[in-house]
Design an enzyme around this catalytic site. Structure first.
Site, PDB file in Angstrom:
ATOM      1  N   SER A 294     -11.492 -11.829 -59.561  1.00 19.90           N
ATOM      2  CA  SER A 294     -12.345 -12.530 -58.607  1.00 19.90           C
ATOM      3  C   SER A 294     -11.919 -13.987 -58.509  1.00 19.90           C
ATOM      4  O   SER A 294     -11.402 -14.573 -59.467  1.00 19.90           O
ATOM      5  CB  SER A 294     -13.809 -12.466 -59.045  1.00 19.90           C
ATOM      6  OG  SER A 294     -14.010 -13.234 -60.224  1.00 19.90           O
ATOM      7  N   ASP A 295     -12.115 -14.582 -57.332  1.00 18.35           N
ATOM      8  CA  ASP A 295     -12.057 -16.031 -57.259  1.00 18.35           C
ATOM      9  C   ASP A 295     -13.241 -16.558 -58.065  1.00 18.35           C
ATOM     10  O   ASP A 295     -14.193 -15.827 -58.376  1.00 18.35           O
ATOM     11  CB  ASP A 295     -12.103 -16.498 -55.798  1.00 18.35           C
ATOM     12  CG  ASP A 295     -11.493 -17.870 -55.600  1.00 18.35           C
ATOM     13  OD1 ASP A 295     -11.373 -18.626 -56.600  1.00 18.35           O
ATOM     14  OD2 ASP A 295     -11.134 -18.201 -54.464  1.00 18.35           O
ATOM     15  N   TRP A 296     -13.197 -17.826 -58.398  1.00 20.22           N
ATOM     16  CA  TRP A 296     -14.177 -18.417 -59.318  1.00 20.22           C
ATOM     17  C   TRP A 296     -15.567 -18.478 -58.666  1.00 20.22           C
ATOM     18  O   TRP A 296     -15.776 -19.174 -57.701  1.00 20.22           O
ATOM     19  CB  TRP A 296     -13.695 -19.785 -59.734  1.00 20.22           C
ATOM     20  CG  TRP A 296     -12.773 -19.778 -60.931  1.00 20.22           C
ATOM     21  CD1 TRP A 296     -12.900 -20.567 -62.035  1.00 20.22           C
ATOM     22  CD2 TRP A 296     -11.604 -18.970 -61.159  1.00 20.22           C
ATOM     23  NE1 TRP A 296     -11.883 -20.287 -62.944  1.00 20.22           N
ATOM     24  CE2 TRP A 296     -11.081 -19.309 -62.430  1.00 20.22           C
ATOM     25  CE3 TRP A 296     -10.960 -17.974 -60.428  1.00 20.22           C
ATOM     26  CZ2 TRP A 296      -9.950 -18.707 -62.980  1.00 20.22           C
ATOM     27  CZ3 TRP A 296      -9.821 -17.369 -60.961  1.00 20.22           C
ATOM     28  CH2 TRP A 296      -9.330 -17.730 -62.221  1.00 20.22           C
TER      29      TRP A 296
END
Length: 876
Positions: A294-296
């Site tokens: 996932s992106d942050w």
């Protein structure tokens, strides 16, 4: 089992009993309630293929390792330990029992972020302008070398999302070009280079993250927008395949180890729980064998995101420093109570470890993390957020090597000469007057603004998480003055944009050659620079650069303009002035900025960069733009990609619109002639759709069903504040969950087949052991050759480009399909050679869900740019 506190983070709240729902329904299944774009559910999540080409050895090594893991250790691999929990921008938990250290995830696509003694490479858009596969690879390899030298496991790049749908897009410069083929080649070469250096590359952001506005709810609310969900990029099936998915497929075929999913939604389903994107397009259709992270803060659900294809949660907590996680203990619970099958967690762990082994990493020879992203201090707390375990956290390891020379070469060869009336190359000019803030330094130093969030002095790179700290930044003023002193030229500079009296007095003097440096900037949405919330507000030059250019050129009849920018700017008001004798676009050149532009201006490097985008006459002429205002109440803003595949030059061609400078355009200090186009047809077999089915989902090892084995072992080590652990709080699973809906079965909230581990049918478009889709797509159907002759007096590089017209009424006029950079001596004739694969000649058929070569007549073009196609011939 022995897992130390230096592992993944679960959370203070979770350890004390609080928690959050760990299983939300895939949002794509809710859209029947609204007349909006809809993302079809696709389940189950495909598991790794033990026979996938290029992954066989890595699979076996991963299998041997993962088979030894407990459930807690597998969860440790999949869940980040939390924002600020240790040294990197993201880390997974370690497996100390087997010697595996915590894996370090670190930005950025142009240098190792937040460290010292690292290099800052040219941005992706400048690399694309080289049209040079070799330089793309070498940059990727150098980035990998530096990352590995710092102890990084996964380098968070390269970037194909944003592709560059709208020229105002804030992070376009991190990627390469709005053309999917140019971007795809750059992605593949960067991936191969980075991973050959022993670091896992991460292709991001998958997919449709084409603007900064509304990409995150909290970020948008901070700017005063009252929204409850992030923007939805609404992309039809054909456009997805032929534009936005294309370069990611090239990365997959190159063996990329990881892919990062996006903040935004695609067709109203969040990117990190979008089963259409992750399960269907990425893993099933294109055979991706690595892991999806996932992106942050882009994860929104627990079990639902796991079932939809997410393999790693970054940075692990739901919100920075919340100490709460959708996974961690909740993922452990999900397997124990049967909500998520063991095979799915096993597949997550397999994908992570296979990527690790594929790039040549070993358990025994892992590079230690020798920096802290959170500070440049030598000593500090290892657990930064918690302020615990004070020790040496920065080794200040110099990883630059000789990369400065490579950076200088890339930036010079990526500089595009847009106009030249004979004033270039410079030859010991009598008097050189350099004008503009963009020629000089940031008065507080090149790293004065956090994540480069300002536009002070010369522009080397944009702003945001895709940046790195400069070890130095050679300004144009420094380099040009040094060359002037060497030549015995008079040299003066005024490093201001707003000093008309002084500037006029200087540049209007006899024998003056004026070089005006101007820029425009952009970056990531969490930083607002002069009112630009990541995305550019307009396409004009910053700091009244247009007025500066017009003023100087009115006072000096030999004015040269150098532009640093993330993409096109509007030149309409002044580009054709006879007093402006040359214009150069120098992109975002990195740390050797001044040296590289001086090399080009003086002819040490004959310019051969080609514009990786179109220079339109007006903002409106592009046909696409950023969505700046809410258009769906407080719900998810809707960005419809109604233009389809017609962005950048494809749009201008369809509209038959004039441009200032076309895609692929660039001048040289010599001239070239194109001739003798030849096309050789190859006999290849018929396209055979893939048939058959997968094996059933494998499991590796087993796990204890005794809940007592999963309770936090407080007697073994102390709990670290905000650290995400895989442990439960107690033997009462419902209490450990803290979820009001705990007790629902998977069938009650997950889509059908989400947990089905039986053998699955293969898609006809899939590769069946070949990542990148059906292998017949890559059959070479034609070889195209043409002769390129240097008709000038100096040696130079030419970049012949191959375009195809696919023939259909809805097809673009031309699409790029190949290119090369050729060194040609004066009077020499060399041969340009390119191939056309079945994929190059195919269109996506939304009915049969496969690539097809249509019956429409097709034509091949070869020339120096998209609108100077000097040779053409029908394909037979």
């Amino acid at each position: 089992m022995h897992i130390r506190h230096a592992l993944p983070w679960l959370s203070a709240q979770t350890v004390l009993g609080a928690s959050i729902p760990f299983a939300d329904i895939d949002s794509s299944t809710q859209l029947h309630k609204r007349a909006l774009a809809y993302s079809e559910p696709h389940y189950p999540s495909p598991w790794m293929d033990p026979k996938a080409v290029g992954w066989e050895e890595a699979y076996e090594k991963a299998k041997a390792f993962v088979s030894q893991l407990t459930l807690l250790e597998k969860v440790n691999l999949t869940t980040g330990i939390g924002w600020g929990a240790e040294q990197c921008v993201g880390q997974t938990g370690a497996i100390p029992r087997l010697g595996l250290k915590s894996m370090c995830m670190q930005d950025a696509p142009l240098g190792v972020r937040g460290t010292d003694y690292n290099s800052v490479f040219p941005a992706g858009v400048t690399v694309a302008a080289t049209f040079d596969r070799g330089l793309m690879y070498r940059r990727g390899y150098a980035l990998g070398e530096e990352a590995r030298g710092k102890g990084v496991t996964v380098l968070l790049g390269p970037v194909a999302g944003p592709l560059g749908r709208a020229p105002e897009g804030g992070r376009n410069w991190e990627g390469f070009s709005p053309d999917p083929v140019l971007t795809g080649i750059a992605m593949a070469e960067t991936v191969k280079g980075t991973q050959d250096a022993g670091v896992v590359a991460c292709a991001k952001h998958f997919v449709g993250n084409e603007q900064e506005h509304f990409r995150q709810v909290g970020e948008a609310q901070g700017y005063g927008y009252n929204i409850s969900e992030t923007l939805s990029s609404n992309i039809d099936d054909k456009t997805m395949h032929e534009m936005y998915l294309w370069p990611f497929v090239d990365a997959v075929r190159a063996g990329v180890g990881s892919v990062m999913c996006v903040y935004t939604q695609a067709n109203n389903s969040y990117g990190c729980q979008n089963s259409k994107l992750l399960n269907n397009l990425l893993k099933q259709e294109n055979g991706f064998q690595g892991f999806v992270m996932s992106d942050w803060q882009a994860q929104h659900t627990g079990v639902a995101s796991a079932a939809a294809g997410l393999d790693m949660s970054m940075p692990g907590d739901t919100v920075f420093n919340s100490g709460r996680s959708y996974w961690g203990a909740n993922l452990t619970l999900a397997v124990l109570n049967g909500t998520l099958p063991q095979w799915r967690v096993d597949d997550m762990a397999m994908r992570i470890m296979a990527a690790f082994f594929k790039v040549g990493q070993t358990i025994e020879d892992q590079e230690p993390i020798n920096f802290s992203f959170w500070t440049l201090d030598t000593y500090g707390p290892l657990h930064w957020a918690a302020g615990k375990d004070y020790q040496q956290i920065n080794g200040h390891v110099d990883v630059q090597g000789d990369h400065g020379s490579l950076i200088r070469e890339i930036a010079a060869r990526g500089t595009v000469l847009l106009k030249n009336n004979g004033s270039l190359p410079l030859n010991k000019p009598k008097f050189l007057a350099v004008i503009g803030e963009d020629a000089g330094p940031n008065p507080f130093g090149p790293n004065a603004c956090g994540d480069r969030g300002c536009d002070n002095g010369t522009l080397g790179i944009g702003w945001g998480s895709g940046t790195a700290n400069f070890p130095y930044l050679v300004t144009p003023d420094q380099a040009l003055q040094a060359r002037a002193i060497q030549d015995g030229s008079r040299y003066e500079s005024i490093l201001r944009n707003h000093a008309p009296k002084e500037i006029k007095a200087l540049v209007s003097q006899q024998d003056a050659t004026a070089i005006v440096f101007v820029n425009a900037d952009s970056g990531e949405g969490y930083i607002n620079v002069e009112g630009n919330e990541g995305d550019r507000l307009n396409l004009t030059l910053w700091k009244e650069g247009d007025a500066l250019v017009k003023n100087v050129s009115s006072w000096c009849n030999n004015t040269i303009v150098v532009i640093h920018s993330p993409g096109p700017v509007l030149l309409t008001e002044w580009y054709d002035s006879p007093n402006i004798t040359a214009i150069l676009w120098a992109g975002m050149p990195g740390q050797e900025s001044g040296n590289s532009i001086t090399d080009v201006l003086y002819g040490r490097v004959n310019p051969s960069g080609r514009s990786p985008f179109t220079w339109g006459a007006t903002r409106e002429s592009y046909g696409t733009d950023v969505l700046y205002e809410l258009n769906n109440g407080n719900d998810a803003p809707q960005q419809d990609y109604s233009e389809g595949v017609f962005i950048d030059y494809r749009h201008f061609d369809k509209a038959d619109s004039p441009v200032i400078y076309e895609f692929g355009y660039g001048l040289s200090y010599t001239t070239f002639n194109y001739s003798n186009l030849k096309i050789e047809k190859h006999e290849v077999g018929e396209y055979t759709p893939t048939t058959g089915q997968t094996e059933q989902a494998p499991t590796f090892g087993n796990f204890s069903e005794n809940v007592e084995d999963y309770v936090f072992p407080s007697e073994e080590f102390p709990y670290i504040y905000q650290f995400i652990y895989p442990y439960l709080n107690s033997t009462d699973m419902a209490a450990s969950s803290g979820d009001a809906h705990y007790g629902k079965t998977a069938e009650e909230f997950l889509p059908p087949k989400a947990n089905d581990g039986s053998a699955q049918p293969l898609l006809r478009s899939s590769g069946n052991h070949h990542p990148g889709g059906n292998p017949a797509l890559y059959d070479i159907m034609y070889t195209v050759t043409a002769d390129i002759t240097n008709t000038g007096k100096v040696a130079g590089d030419e970049v012949p480009q191959l375009y195809v017209n696919l023939g259909g009424p809805e097809d673009p006029k031309v699409v790029l399909r190949g290119f090369d950079r050729l060194r040609v001596e004066p009077g020499e004739k060399v041969q340009f050679r390119a191939v056309l694969t079945r994929r190059d000649l195919s269109s996506w058929d939304t009915e049969v869900q496969d690539w097809v070569v249509t019956e429409y007549p097709k034509k091949v073009f070869v020339g120096p740019s998209s609108r100077r196609l000097e040779l053409e011939e029908e394909l037979s």
